[in-house]
Write a protein that holds these residues in place. Structure first.
Motif, PDB file in Angstrom:
ATOM      1  N   GLY A  23       0.810  -1.222   0.000  1.00 52.29           N
ATOM      2  CA  GLY A  23       0.000   0.000   0.000  1.00 52.29           C
ATOM      3  C   GLY A  23       0.836   1.261   0.000  1.00 52.29           C
ATOM      4  O   GLY A  23       1.439   1.622  -1.014  1.00 52.29           O
ATOM      5  N   VAL A  24       0.935   1.886   1.170  1.00 54.85           N
ATOM      6  CA  VAL A  24       1.445   3.250   1.242  1.00 54.85           C
ATOM      7  C   VAL A  24       2.903   3.390   0.760  1.00 54.85           C
ATOM      8  O   VAL A  24       3.200   4.203  -0.118  1.00 54.85           O
ATOM      9  N   LYS A  28       4.155   4.908  -3.086  1.00 49.89           N
ATOM     10  CA  LYS A  28       4.998   6.096  -3.276  1.00 49.89           C
ATOM     11  C   LYS A  28       6.000   5.843  -4.403  1.00 49.89           C
ATOM     12  O   LYS A  28       6.144   6.665  -5.303  1.00 49.89           O
ATOM     13  N   PRO A 211       9.467  -0.442  -1.561  1.00 49.11           N
ATOM     14  CA  PRO A 211       9.762  -0.472  -0.120  1.00 49.11           C
ATOM     15  C   PRO A 211       8.493  -0.681   0.704  1.00 49.11           C
ATOM     16  O   PRO A 211       8.064   0.171   1.468  1.00 49.11           O
ATOM     17  N   SER A 212       7.908  -1.824   0.489  1.00 47.30           N
ATOM     18  CA  SER A 212       6.695  -2.225   1.209  1.00 47.30           C
ATOM     19  C   SER A 212       7.085  -3.167   2.325  1.00 47.30           C
ATOM     20  O   SER A 212       8.217  -3.658   2.356  1.00 47.30           O
ATOM     21  N   ASN A 213       6.151  -3.439   3.206  1.00 43.12           N
ATOM     22  CA  ASN A 213       6.407  -4.380   4.291  1.00 43.12           C
ATOM     23  C   ASN A 213       6.647  -5.771   3.687  1.00 43.12           C
ATOM     24  O   ASN A 213       5.750  -6.338   3.059  1.00 43.12           O
ATOM     25  N   SER A 217       3.138  -7.327   2.929  1.00 45.82           N
ATOM     26  CA  SER A 217       2.723  -6.811   1.628  1.00 45.82           C
ATOM     27  C   SER A 217       3.333  -7.558   0.445  1.00 45.82           C
ATOM     28  O   SER A 217       2.683  -7.712  -0.588  1.00 45.82           O
ATOM     29  N   PRO A 243      12.626  -1.040   2.962  1.00 43.51           N
ATOM     30  CA  PRO A 243      11.704  -0.205   3.744  1.00 43.51           C
ATOM     31  C   PRO A 243      12.293   0.128   5.120  1.00 43.51           C
ATOM     32  O   PRO A 243      11.708   0.911   5.865  1.00 43.51           O
ATOM     33  N   LEU A 250       9.829   3.304   8.409  1.00 39.52           N
ATOM     34  CA  LEU A 250       9.375   4.690   8.392  1.00 39.52           C
ATOM     35  C   LEU A 250       7.934   4.786   8.864  1.00 39.52           C
ATOM     36  O   LEU A 250       7.472   5.837   9.295  1.00 39.52           O
ATOM     37  N   THR A 303      16.404   7.444  -0.221  1.00 41.94           N
ATOM     38  CA  THR A 303      15.175   6.656  -0.452  1.00 41.94           C
ATOM     39  C   THR A 303      13.961   7.235   0.264  1.00 41.94           C
ATOM     40  O   THR A 303      12.881   6.641   0.212  1.00 41.94           O
ATOM     41  N   MET A 305      10.849   9.360   0.525  1.00 46.22           N
ATOM     42  CA  MET A 305       9.982   9.955  -0.502  1.00 46.22           C
ATOM     43  C   MET A 305       8.910  10.815   0.168  1.00 46.22           C
ATOM     44  O   MET A 305       7.908  10.319   0.645  1.00 46.22           O
TER      45      MET A 305
HETATM   46  P1  GDP Z   1       0.900  -0.702   3.687  1.00 45.08           P
HETATM   47  O1  GDP Z   1       0.450  -1.907   2.897  1.00 45.08           O
HETATM   48  O2  GDP Z   1      -0.009   0.483   3.545  1.00 45.08           O
HETATM   49  O3  GDP Z   1       1.307  -1.002   5.090  1.00 45.08           O
HETATM   50  O4  GDP Z   1       2.214  -0.163   2.987  1.00 45.08           O
HETATM   51  P2  GDP Z   1       3.484  -0.911   2.412  1.00 45.08           P
HETATM   52  O5  GDP Z   1       3.648  -2.297   2.918  1.00 45.08           O
HETATM   53  O6  GDP Z   1       3.528  -0.690   0.944  1.00 45.08           O
HETATM   54  O7  GDP Z   1       4.603   0.020   3.016  1.00 45.08           O
HETATM   55  C1  GDP Z   1       4.990   0.024   4.372  1.00 45.08           C
HETATM   56  C2  GDP Z   1       6.485   0.200   4.422  1.00 45.08           C
HETATM   57  O8  GDP Z   1       6.865   1.324   3.612  1.00 45.08           O
HETATM   58  C3  GDP Z   1       7.018   0.503   5.801  1.00 45.08           C
HETATM   59  O9  GDP Z   1       7.818  -0.577   6.216  1.00 45.08           O
HETATM   60  C4  GDP Z   1       7.855   1.778   5.629  1.00 45.08           C
HETATM   61  O10 GDP Z   1       9.105   1.704   6.281  1.00 45.08           O
HETATM   62  C5  GDP Z   1       8.043   1.865   4.131  1.00 45.08           C
HETATM   63  N1  GDP Z   1       8.112   3.239   3.633  1.00 45.08           N
HETATM   64  C6  GDP Z   1       7.148   4.177   3.702  1.00 45.08           C
HETATM   65  N2  GDP Z   1       7.574   5.331   3.142  1.00 45.08           N
HETATM   66  C7  GDP Z   1       8.854   5.105   2.707  1.00 45.08           C
HETATM   67  C8  GDP Z   1       9.835   5.921   2.059  1.00 45.08           C
HETATM   68  O11 GDP Z   1       9.614   7.100   1.756  1.00 45.08           O
HETATM   69  N3  GDP Z   1      11.043   5.326   1.780  1.00 45.08           N
HETATM   70  C9  GDP Z   1      11.326   4.029   2.118  1.00 45.08           C
HETATM   71  N4  GDP Z   1      12.535   3.523   1.825  1.00 45.08           N
HETATM   72  N5  GDP Z   1      10.407   3.233   2.728  1.00 45.08           N
HETATM   73  C10 GDP Z   1       9.196   3.764   3.021  1.00 45.08           C
END
Ligand code: GDP
Length: 336
Positions: A23-24, A28, A211-213, A217, A243, A250, A303, A305
């Motif tokens: 996701g988040v 990005k 950079p997802s979990n 994820s 991540p 983050l 990294t 964003m």
């Molecule tokens: P969720 O499914 O909404 O929880 O989102 P994701 O799994 O896609 O992303 C969560 C991960 O994104 C976390 O472990 C954060 O550390 C990482 N993350 C968020 N923003 C950034 C960023 O700007 N840079 C990097 N490198 N990691 C990020």
């Protein structure tokens, strides 16, 4: 995984990229990759995690798909991280007034997506078809695919028992200690055929694990039968972006889960989690002293964003790195 390639990687070539995203955090980088492929007349396919999907108030909710759709349509709320910008909450307040379940927030504008998706799916439309139709309506250039049209669910096994993903993540705010995570339905599911087809494209420049979990994820995508093999046989390098930055996540529970599962909270632990899947890792510049510990090619760069420029910057860095790796023999030393 990549086989050594002849150098055809001119910097002017139109980029052709696959991204695996949650996701988040994933959305990005996907937005950055979308901006550069759009600018250069290239192609981007984003395969999105569906393990977080669930049914709530009779509605089919797909949080990660929606985060990617909203981010690429520039409708997302950057401050909150999820959902749409300029959101209002009349529905939630009215729901509370009549005693409805209010632990999962649904904004008024966001609600339209869930209602329409539920309606279309009940008519027999596949999730991928609905997603593609919405992406087209919202003017999105990239192909956004649910990693599978079949039902896969992330189940978090904790000290308090097994919790469906949203119960763990939203209702319990990630508090219970995680013992392990599995993905009921994954073994019987099929990766989306367009994803497998794109991964096999000999003209692909890069496969980017956003950079997802990794646990919540990306693992549900990697659990799909044939997906790891498709990554191993792809001609393009598979590159993960860490991540974990400066010894922490983050956002979200990645670091907490790593601790609970006995992993170090370092980019090295991310590399080892993805061992056998990735060819290279992108880490944050502040972790650059750790590059020497890693026995795969590493790029240390910015990294974080915060804005679209940051996302585009990282997307370009990843693309240039991928092209550089594709030109090298397979057994190169780690670089920085
Ligand atoms: P969720 O499914 O909404 O929880 O989102 P994701 O799994 O896609 O992303 C969560 C991960 O994104 C976390 O472990 C954060 O550390 C990482 N993350 C968020 N923003 C950034 C960023 O700007 N840079 C990097 N490198 N990691 C990020």
């Amino acid at each position: 995984m990549h086989a050594p390639q002849q150098s055809t990687a001119g910097s002017q070539r139109r980029p052709n990229i696959v991204a695996l995203s949650g996701g988040v955090g994933g959305a990005k980088l996907a937005a950055g990759l979308d901006a550069i492929t759009r600018a250069d007349g290239g192609k981007l396919t984003v395969a999105v995690n569906t393990g977080d999907d669930f049914e709530h108030l009779g509605l089919k909710i797909c949080p990660d798909l929606d985060s990617v759709l909203y981010a690429l349509a520039r409708l997302n709320d950057p401050a909150r991280g999820w959902g749409r910008a300029n959101e209002t909450w009349h529905f939630m307040r009215a729901l509370q007034e009549i005693g409805g379940e209010d632990w999962f927030s649904l904004g008024d504008r966001d609600l339209a997506m869930h209602v329409e998706r539920t309606h279309q799916l009940r008519k027999g439309i596949a999730l991928s078809r609905f997603t593609a139709d919405v992406a087209a309506r919202l003017g999105i250039h990239a192909t956004i695919l649910p990693a599978t049209d079949d039902v896969v669910r992330t189940l978090v096994h904790t000290e308090e028992g097994a919790l469906p993903f949203q119960d763990y993540f939203v209702k319990r705010r990630c508090e219970p200690t995680v013992r392990h995570i599995d993905f009921p339905g994954a073994a019987e599911a099929r990766p989306h055929p367009a994803l497998l087809q794109t991964l096999a494209d000999p003209a692909l420049d890069a496969i980017v694990i956003c950079p997802s979990n990794p646990y919540l994820s990306i693992d549900p995508i990697l659990a799909l039968p044939g997906l790891r093999a498709a990554l191993r046989h792809a001609s393009a390098p598979v590159i993960a972006v860490s991540p974990i930055v400066g010894g922490d996540a983050l956002k979200g529970p990645a670091a907490k889960i790593m601790r609970e599962l006995g992993a170090e909270i370092t980019p090295a632990a991310i590399a080892s989690h993805y061992q056998g899947v990735i060819d290279a890792l992108v880490i944050d510049e502040r972790d650059s002293p750790q590059a020497a510990r890693l026995d795969l090619p590493v790029l240390a760069t910015r990294t974080l964003m915060h804005c679209l420029q940051d996302k585009e910057f990282l997307a370009r860095e990843v693309l240039v790195f991928a092209r550089e790796i594709a030109r090298r023999p397979a057994t190169l030393e780690a670089v920085q």
